[in-house]
Scaffold this active site. Sequence first.
Site, PDB file in Angstrom:
ATOM      1  CB  ALA A  83       5.275  -1.220   6.903  1.00 12.21           C
ATOM      2  CE1 TYR A 148       8.033   2.032   3.142  1.00 11.30           C
ATOM      3  CE2 TYR A 148       8.403   2.688   0.974  1.00 11.30           C
ATOM      4  CZ  TYR A 148       7.599   2.081   1.755  1.00 11.30           C
ATOM      5  OH  TYR A 148       7.263   0.923   1.843  1.00 11.30           O
ATOM      6  CD1 TRP A 170       4.176   3.251  -6.417  1.00  9.60           C
ATOM      7  CD2 TRP A 170       2.991   3.567  -8.173  1.00  9.60           C
ATOM      8  NE1 TRP A 170       5.051   4.040  -8.201  1.00  9.60           N
ATOM      9  CE2 TRP A 170       4.738   4.552  -8.826  1.00  9.60           C
ATOM     10  CE3 TRP A 170       2.114   3.967  -9.742  1.00  9.60           C
ATOM     11  CZ2 TRP A 170       4.548   5.254  -9.697  1.00  9.60           C
ATOM     12  CZ3 TRP A 170       2.447   5.243 -11.098  1.00  9.60           C
ATOM     13  CH2 TRP A 170       3.859   5.355 -10.636  1.00  9.60           C
TER      14      TRP A 170
HETATM   15  N1  LIG Z   1       1.149   1.488   0.388  1.00  8.24           N
HETATM   16  C1  LIG Z   1       2.413   1.288  -0.524  1.00  8.24           C
HETATM   17  O1  LIG Z   1       1.701   1.513  -1.501  1.00  8.24           O
HETATM   18  C2  LIG Z   1       2.730   0.212  -0.642  1.00  8.24           C
HETATM   19  C3  LIG Z   1       4.402  -0.106  -1.489  1.00  8.24           C
HETATM   20  C4  LIG Z   1       4.537  -0.917  -1.138  1.00  8.24           C
HETATM   21  C5  LIG Z   1       4.838  -2.123  -0.635  1.00  8.24           C
HETATM   22  N2  LIG Z   1       4.256  -1.715   0.536  1.00  8.24           N
HETATM   23  C6  LIG Z   1       4.028  -2.088   1.326  1.00  8.24           C
HETATM   24  O2  LIG Z   1       2.867  -3.375   1.815  1.00  8.24           O
HETATM   25  C7  LIG Z   1       2.833  -3.552   2.631  1.00  8.24           C
HETATM   26  C8  LIG Z   1       1.385  -3.168   3.509  1.00  8.24           C
HETATM   27  O3  LIG Z   1       1.146  -1.726   3.332  1.00  8.24           O
HETATM   28  P1  LIG Z   1       0.148  -0.726   3.298  1.00  8.24           P
HETATM   29  O4  LIG Z   1      -0.451  -0.330   2.215  1.00  8.24           O
HETATM   30  O5  LIG Z   1      -1.259  -2.080   4.375  1.00  8.24           O
HETATM   31  O6  LIG Z   1       0.357   0.137   4.354  1.00  8.24           O
HETATM   32  P2  LIG Z   1      -0.500   0.885   5.396  1.00  8.24           P
HETATM   33  O7  LIG Z   1      -2.088   0.490   4.712  1.00  8.24           O
HETATM   34  O8  LIG Z   1       0.393   2.032   5.874  1.00  8.24           O
HETATM   35  O9  LIG Z   1      -1.215   0.023   6.906  1.00  8.24           O
HETATM   36  C9  LIG Z   1       0.200  -0.333   7.355  1.00  8.24           C
HETATM   37  C10 LIG Z   1      -0.142  -1.274   8.545  1.00  8.24           C
HETATM   38  O10 LIG Z   1       0.875  -0.782   9.728  1.00  8.24           O
HETATM   39  C11 LIG Z   1       0.922  -0.607  10.982  1.00  8.24           C
HETATM   40  N3  LIG Z   1       2.063  -0.745  12.146  1.00  8.24           N
HETATM   41  C12 LIG Z   1       3.066   1.119  11.433  1.00  8.24           C
HETATM   42  N4  LIG Z   1       4.071   0.769  12.819  1.00  8.24           N
HETATM   43  C13 LIG Z   1       3.338  -0.282  13.051  1.00  8.24           C
HETATM   44  C14 LIG Z   1       3.995  -0.895  14.298  1.00  8.24           C
HETATM   45  N5  LIG Z   1       5.525  -0.689  14.599  1.00  8.24           N
HETATM   46  N6  LIG Z   1       3.665  -1.970  15.073  1.00  8.24           N
HETATM   47  C15 LIG Z   1       2.772  -2.956  14.130  1.00  8.24           C
HETATM   48  N7  LIG Z   1       1.902  -2.255  13.090  1.00  8.24           N
HETATM   49  C16 LIG Z   1       2.687  -0.819  12.513  1.00  8.24           C
HETATM   50  C17 LIG Z   1      -0.088   0.478  10.758  1.00  8.24           C
HETATM   51  O11 LIG Z   1      -0.568   0.580  11.674  1.00  8.24           O
HETATM   52  P3  LIG Z   1      -0.626   2.775  12.176  1.00  8.24           P
HETATM   53  O12 LIG Z   1      -1.783   2.871  10.776  1.00  8.24           O
HETATM   54  O13 LIG Z   1      -2.066   2.581  13.107  1.00  8.24           O
HETATM   55  O14 LIG Z   1       0.093   2.848  12.197  1.00  8.24           O
HETATM   56  C18 LIG Z   1      -0.833   0.124   9.313  1.00  8.24           C
HETATM   57  O15 LIG Z   1      -1.879  -0.045   9.927  1.00  8.24           O
HETATM   58  C19 LIG Z   1       3.714  -2.770   3.911  1.00  8.24           C
HETATM   59  O16 LIG Z   1       5.082  -3.192   4.019  1.00  8.24           O
HETATM   60  C20 LIG Z   1       4.805  -2.100   2.864  1.00  8.24           C
HETATM   61  O17 LIG Z   1       5.824  -1.378   3.157  1.00  8.24           O
HETATM   62  C21 LIG Z   1       3.550  -0.920  -0.066  1.00  8.24           C
END
Ligand SMILES: NC(=O)c1ccc[n+]([C@@H]2O[C@H](COP(=O)([O-])OP(=O)(O)OC[C@H]3O[C@@H](n4cnc5c(N)ncnc54)[C@H](OP(=O)(O)O)[C@@H]3O)[C@@H](O)[C@H]2O)c1
Length: 310
Positions: A83, A148, A170
């Site tokens: 994402a 977002y 979060w």
């Molecule tokens: N973090 C939060 O607080 C939160 C809250 C609610 C929901 N979520 C959801 O939970 C899920 C996991 O989140 P997370 O915290 O693990 O986020 P994260 O640490 O930002 O990981 C997202 C990953 O997606 C990769 N990515 C970005 N653009 C991409 C693309 N075009 N193709 C393939 N990979 C891509 C990123 O790689 P790069 O870093 O190399 O770009 C990163 O490794 C996501 O769907 C997010 O929306 C997260």
Amino acid sequence: MSRATRVLVTGAGGQVGVDLMDVLAGATPLGAATNFQPDGRVVTSDEFEVLGLTHHELDITDRDAVMRSVATARPDVIVHLAAYTAVDRAEEESARCFAVNSAGTESLSLAAHHHGAHLIALSTDYVFDGNKGAGYVEDDVTNPLNVYGASKRAGELLCSSGDTIVRTSWVMGVRGKNVVHVVADRAMSGASVRFVNDQTGTVTVAADLARALVTLVRERPGGLWNVANSGITTWFDVADFVGTTLGRGDDFAMAIATSELDPAPLATRPIRSDLVTAKFAHQWTALPEWRDGVARLVHDRALRPSGGAS
Ligand SMILES: NC(=O)c1ccc[n+]([C@@H]2O[C@H](COP(=O)([O-])OP(=O)(O)OC[C@H]3O[C@@H](n4cnc5c(N)ncnc54)[C@H](OP(=O)(O)O)[C@@H]3O)[C@@H](O)[C@H]2O)c1
């Protein structure tokens, strides 16, 4: 003997991805609660055959590449974590954010459907506007306040009806960039912090979420599921708890209002977007209380191989 369940993970290098890869391998990632699995069944090292793809290995905005990856992997289940998660930057990069979170998610859903795999896609509390005045259940009306949130909601709507959509919020992991590391570093350096006390939400420890995702991989329920640690909190309460855990006193964390942030963040965030997780808890087990999870993060971050920054 039944064969291993084949699982394809997108965004495997991200905060949730690294913990999910560990859990699917039968390992216990840093920050995880020992022996906690919502369905009560221990993961064995041969239960899953996992292919984790990082951003470098698969760009989900490339639809042909998504189709090829799924055709090659032939997964039973896809856990779609990739994402665009930079909430403020998204306000200035709307097209890119939608390309990843909406069109990219649609590609995963189409590929899953085409190859007979079950899709589990991650979404967010930021699909809500926060005006309900109470916690959000799965069926509540969405109304995102920022780019977002809008891109994630569009991604949800582009999924097929049989897909499983997990809304979480979060998220904090030992190996992610998140508020716990920022606050803990400041607590240990003797500095103080200011955090907003007028945004209420639900914390989700990445390792606990990973365990919940394994249960969903096993069960493939379809539909919307809220997944977060138990209890509601504010950013200030999280910072204050981290400081207290590290032995800092009342002078460490100061509560401020969102209106006092300078510079003001680009993205508007909901004032109250805590997720009600009763549906998941009723079916399996509630995730641990958020303080239990954050205490694990504070403790285990010292055990990271680098011992330093995430
Ligand atoms: N973090 C939060 O607080 C939160 C809250 C609610 C929901 N979520 C959801 O939970 C899920 C996991 O989140 P997370 O915290 O693990 O986020 P994260 O640490 O930002 O990981 C997202 C990953 O997606 C990769 N990515 C970005 N653009 C991409 C693309 N075009 N193709 C393939 N990979 C891509 C990123 O790689 P790069 O870093 O190399 O770009 C990163 O490794 C996501 O769907 C997010 O929306 C997260």
